[in-house]
Scaffold this motif. Sequence first.
Motif, PDB file in Angstrom:
ATOM      1  N   THR A  67      40.061  44.463  47.986  1.00 30.23           N
ATOM      2  CA  THR A  67      39.404  45.074  46.827  1.00 30.23           C
ATOM      3  C   THR A  67      37.897  45.141  46.999  1.00 30.23           C
ATOM      4  O   THR A  67      37.266  46.169  46.698  1.00 30.23           O
ATOM      5  CB  THR A  67      39.765  44.316  45.540  1.00 30.23           C
ATOM      6  N   MET A  68      37.305  44.074  47.475  1.00 33.76           N
ATOM      7  CA  MET A  68      35.858  44.076  47.632  1.00 33.76           C
ATOM      8  C   MET A  68      35.420  45.029  48.742  1.00 33.76           C
ATOM      9  O   MET A  68      34.352  45.633  48.664  1.00 33.76           O
ATOM     10  CB  MET A  68      35.357  42.650  47.924  1.00 33.76           C
ATOM     11  N   ASP A  83      48.717  42.120  39.626  1.00 31.41           N
ATOM     12  CA  ASP A  83      48.352  40.874  38.945  1.00 31.41           C
ATOM     13  C   ASP A  83      46.979  40.367  39.381  1.00 31.41           C
ATOM     14  O   ASP A  83      46.388  39.532  38.693  1.00 31.41           O
ATOM     15  CB  ASP A  83      49.413  39.801  39.161  1.00 31.41           C
ATOM     16  N   TYR A  84      46.463  40.861  40.524  1.00 32.15           N
ATOM     17  CA  TYR A  84      45.141  40.437  40.976  1.00 32.15           C
ATOM     18  C   TYR A  84      44.019  41.308  40.416  1.00 32.15           C
ATOM     19  O   TYR A  84      42.839  40.938  40.483  1.00 32.15           O
ATOM     20  CB  TYR A  84      45.046  40.496  42.501  1.00 32.15           C
ATOM     21  N   LEU A  85      44.363  42.473  39.864  1.00 31.32           N
ATOM     22  CA  LEU A  85      43.335  43.438  39.479  1.00 31.32           C
ATOM     23  C   LEU A  85      42.667  43.197  38.121  1.00 31.32           C
ATOM     24  O   LEU A  85      41.524  43.610  37.941  1.00 31.32           O
ATOM     25  CB  LEU A  85      43.910  44.855  39.514  1.00 31.32           C
ATOM     26  N   PRO A  86      43.316  42.559  37.135  1.00 31.80           N
ATOM     27  CA  PRO A  86      42.640  42.358  35.845  1.00 31.80           C
ATOM     28  C   PRO A  86      41.246  41.730  35.937  1.00 31.80           C
ATOM     29  O   PRO A  86      40.330  42.196  35.253  1.00 31.80           O
ATOM     30  CB  PRO A  86      43.617  41.470  35.071  1.00 31.80           C
ATOM     31  N   PRO A  87      41.033  40.698  36.783  1.00 32.42           N
ATOM     32  CA  PRO A  87      39.666  40.159  36.886  1.00 32.42           C
ATOM     33  C   PRO A  87      38.653  41.201  37.351  1.00 32.42           C
ATOM     34  O   PRO A  87      37.485  41.160  36.972  1.00 32.42           O
ATOM     35  CB  PRO A  87      39.802  39.028  37.906  1.00 32.42           C
ATOM     36  N   VAL A  88      39.125  42.157  38.173  1.00 31.76           N
ATOM     37  CA  VAL A  88      38.237  43.221  38.646  1.00 31.76           C
ATOM     38  C   VAL A  88      37.833  44.121  37.474  1.00 31.76           C
ATOM     39  O   VAL A  88      36.669  44.477  37.294  1.00 31.76           O
ATOM     40  CB  VAL A  88      38.937  44.055  39.738  1.00 31.76           C
ATOM     41  N   PHE A  89      38.814  44.478  36.657  1.00 32.86           N
ATOM     42  CA  PHE A  89      38.564  45.417  35.564  1.00 32.86           C
ATOM     43  C   PHE A  89      37.840  44.776  34.385  1.00 32.86           C
ATOM     44  O   PHE A  89      37.243  45.470  33.567  1.00 32.86           O
ATOM     45  CB  PHE A  89      39.889  46.025  35.087  1.00 32.86           C
ATOM     46  N   SER A  91      35.517  42.346  34.749  1.00 31.42           N
ATOM     47  CA  SER A  91      34.268  41.748  35.221  1.00 31.42           C
ATOM     48  C   SER A  91      33.069  42.314  34.455  1.00 31.42           C
ATOM     49  O   SER A  91      33.067  43.463  34.021  1.00 31.42           O
ATOM     50  CB  SER A  91      34.095  42.028  36.716  1.00 31.42           C
ATOM     51  N   ASP A  92      32.051  41.475  34.267  1.00 35.38           N
ATOM     52  CA  ASP A  92      30.826  41.933  33.604  1.00 35.38           C
ATOM     53  C   ASP A  92      30.137  43.019  34.423  1.00 35.38           C
ATOM     54  O   ASP A  92      29.483  43.898  33.880  1.00 35.38           O
ATOM     55  CB  ASP A  92      29.860  40.750  33.398  1.00 35.38           C
ATOM     56  N   GLU A  93      30.302  42.935  35.728  1.00 37.60           N
ATOM     57  CA  GLU A  93      29.728  43.944  36.616  1.00 37.60           C
ATOM     58  C   GLU A  93      30.779  45.012  36.915  1.00 37.60           C
ATOM     59  O   GLU A  93      31.894  44.696  37.334  1.00 37.60           O
ATOM     60  CB  GLU A  93      29.279  43.288  37.925  1.00 37.60           C
ATOM     61  N   ALA A  94      30.431  46.262  36.681  1.00 37.96           N
ATOM     62  CA  ALA A  94      31.378  47.350  36.927  1.00 37.96           C
ATOM     63  C   ALA A  94      31.710  47.430  38.412  1.00 37.96           C
ATOM     64  O   ALA A  94      30.812  47.541  39.248  1.00 37.96           O
ATOM     65  CB  ALA A  94      30.798  48.671  36.440  1.00 37.96           C
ATOM     66  N   ILE A  95      32.992  47.370  38.728  1.00 37.09           N
ATOM     67  CA  ILE A  95      33.445  47.433  40.117  1.00 37.09           C
ATOM     68  C   ILE A  95      34.189  48.753  40.301  1.00 37.09           C
ATOM     69  O   ILE A  95      35.189  48.996  39.630  1.00 37.09           O
ATOM     70  CB  ILE A  95      34.343  46.233  40.455  1.00 37.09           C
ATOM     71  N   PRO A  96      33.715  49.636  41.189  1.00 39.49           N
ATOM     72  CA  PRO A  96      34.274  50.991  41.310  1.00 39.49           C
ATOM     73  C   PRO A  96      35.590  51.046  42.078  1.00 39.49           C
ATOM     74  O   PRO A  96      35.678  51.567  43.186  1.00 39.49           O
ATOM     75  CB  PRO A  96      33.162  51.743  42.058  1.00 39.49           C
ATOM     76  N   VAL A  97      36.642  50.487  41.479  1.00 33.87           N
ATOM     77  CA  VAL A  97      37.970  50.455  42.095  1.00 33.87           C
ATOM     78  C   VAL A  97      39.003  50.812  41.043  1.00 33.87           C
ATOM     79  O   VAL A  97      38.876  50.406  39.888  1.00 33.87           O
ATOM     80  CB  VAL A  97      38.274  49.051  42.667  1.00 33.87           C
ATOM     81  N   GLU A  98      40.007  51.605  41.436  1.00 37.14           N
ATOM     82  CA  GLU A  98      41.118  51.858  40.527  1.00 37.14           C
ATOM     83  C   GLU A  98      42.408  51.998  41.311  1.00 37.14           C
ATOM     84  O   GLU A  98      42.402  52.334  42.495  1.00 37.14           O
ATOM     85  CB  GLU A  98      40.864  53.098  39.680  1.00 37.14           C
ATOM     86  N   ALA A  99      43.514  51.702  40.647  1.00 41.39           N
ATOM     87  CA  ALA A  99      44.832  51.862  41.256  1.00 41.39           C
ATOM     88  C   ALA A  99      45.240  53.319  41.165  1.00 41.39           C
ATOM     89  O   ALA A  99      45.039  53.961  40.132  1.00 41.39           O
ATOM     90  CB  ALA A  99      45.844  50.970  40.545  1.00 41.39           C
ATOM     91  N   VAL A 100      45.816  53.850  42.256  1.00 39.34           N
ATOM     92  CA  VAL A 100      46.166  55.277  42.283  1.00 39.34           C
ATOM     93  C   VAL A 100      47.629  55.539  42.608  1.00 39.34           C
ATOM     94  O   VAL A 100      48.104  56.663  42.439  1.00 39.34           O
ATOM     95  CB  VAL A 100      45.270  56.049  43.277  1.00 39.34           C
ATOM     96  N   ALA A 101      48.364  54.537  43.099  1.00 39.14           N
ATOM     97  CA  ALA A 101      49.765  54.764  43.433  1.00 39.14           C
ATOM     98  C   ALA A 101      50.501  53.435  43.516  1.00 39.14           C
ATOM     99  O   ALA A 101      49.914  52.404  43.847  1.00 39.14           O
ATOM    100  CB  ALA A 101      49.898  55.515  44.765  1.00 39.14           C
ATOM    101  N   TYR A 130      55.242  22.530  45.134  1.00 39.65           N
ATOM    102  CA  TYR A 130      55.042  23.979  45.155  1.00 39.65           C
ATOM    103  C   TYR A 130      53.746  24.285  45.892  1.00 39.65           C
ATOM    104  O   TYR A 130      52.684  23.741  45.561  1.00 39.65           O
ATOM    105  CB  TYR A 130      54.992  24.538  43.729  1.00 39.65           C
ATOM    106  N   ALA A 131      53.795  25.165  46.893  1.00 40.18           N
ATOM    107  CA  ALA A 131      52.597  25.538  47.659  1.00 40.18           C
ATOM    108  C   ALA A 131      51.792  26.552  46.865  1.00 40.18           C
ATOM    109  O   ALA A 131      52.206  27.702  46.696  1.00 40.18           O
ATOM    110  CB  ALA A 131      52.996  26.111  49.009  1.00 40.18           C
ATOM    111  N   THR A 132      50.625  26.138  46.381  1.00 37.37           N
ATOM    112  CA  THR A 132      49.811  27.009  45.532  1.00 37.37           C
ATOM    113  C   THR A 132      48.616  27.585  46.281  1.00 37.37           C
ATOM    114  O   THR A 132      48.043  26.932  47.157  1.00 37.37           O
ATOM    115  CB  THR A 132      49.304  26.254  44.290  1.00 37.37           C
ATOM    116  N   TRP A 133      48.264  28.843  45.919  1.00 35.07           N
ATOM    117  CA  TRP A 133      47.024  29.443  46.415  1.00 35.07           C
ATOM    118  C   TRP A 133      45.854  28.998  45.560  1.00 35.07           C
ATOM    119  O   TRP A 133      44.716  29.359  45.816  1.00 35.07           O
ATOM    120  CB  TRP A 133      47.119  30.965  46.383  1.00 35.07           C
ATOM    121  N   ASP A 134      46.159  28.275  44.477  1.00 36.23           N
ATOM    122  CA  ASP A 134      45.142  27.739  43.574  1.00 36.23           C
ATOM    123  C   ASP A 134      44.385  28.848  42.828  1.00 36.23           C
ATOM    124  O   ASP A 134      43.188  28.710  42.545  1.00 36.23           O
ATOM    125  CB  ASP A 134      44.155  26.847  44.341  1.00 36.23           C
ATOM    126  N   LEU A 135      45.087  29.923  42.507  1.00 37.95           N
ATOM    127  CA  LEU A 135      44.492  31.016  41.732  1.00 37.95           C
ATOM    128  C   LEU A 135      44.883  30.891  40.266  1.00 37.95           C
ATOM    129  O   LEU A 135      46.037  30.561  39.960  1.00 37.95           O
ATOM    130  CB  LEU A 135      44.963  32.370  42.265  1.00 37.95           C
TER     131      LEU A 135
END
Length: 283
Positions: A67-68, A83-89, A91-101, A130-135
């Motif tokens: 994403t970055m 499920d990873y994209l909500p923090p992007v959308f 964010s206080d800083e506008a991040i120019p990314v969107e889902a397209v397909a 449980y093996a966590t990614w800690d997210l």
Amino acid sequence: MTAAMLFSLTACTKQVHPKDPAENITLVLDWTPNTNHTGFYVANALGYFEEEGLNVTIVQPPEDGATMMVASGQAQFGIDFQDYLPPVFTSDEAIPVEAVAAILQHNTSGIISLKEDGIDSPKGLEGKNYATWDLPVEKAMIQNIVEADGGDFSKVNLIPEYVENEPAALQQDIDAIWVYYAWAGISCKQAGLDTNMIYFKDITPEFDYYSPVIIANTDYLASNPKAAKGFLTACKRGYEYAIDNPEDAAEILCREVPELDLDLVKESQEWIADQYKAEVDRW
């Protein structure tokens, strides 16, 4: 005669007119190449991108993720998870990314464990490793399904560990791992492991989201609509081919990425072929 000569010269000029240069596009994956990505490699190998006037380079993600890289403009398209994209959308800083397909119509991920460990429902994670990614979103989803099943999330042993070899981890100190069945689940099956698979979508309907998805740089889409549409058109053809020809698609993926195991890819491709579109009419 003069008119005929002029026509002949004009025709010759058109025949030697150079083609427009191909538009360069970088596609960054979310992980190492696997059958989630088959459509891209098919589109590349069979010339679908070239027919759209595109030169597509497929790369693996940097440490900070696809994403970055897409947001910075280093890649025009990428792969991420809904499920990873909500923090992007948000964010206080506008991040120019969107889902397209949507690559898959449904969320085919869940928790895998050895059948002998008795984790046949989320409550069974109590007292297990449980093996966590800690997210935050990951742990919130695990908590949701455990509590939806009447369990106590505080009793789940969260072990921070990035698992690269699921069959090995399940036979050592890890009891449960979040996996996408088409790859890690098939890998465990081929390793001869008898497993339980708990799909998130079967516990909480809201977790039946598209996963993974293709993302794009918003500014690139606005400035290059023709190339963007051409890219997605070629992707569609690639995935439709993989749906109709899973064995051929598996062989193409392995030719494009020789380090992959052909037996794993073929069985994975056969399983996932019905998941790309699922119940919808077209990819």
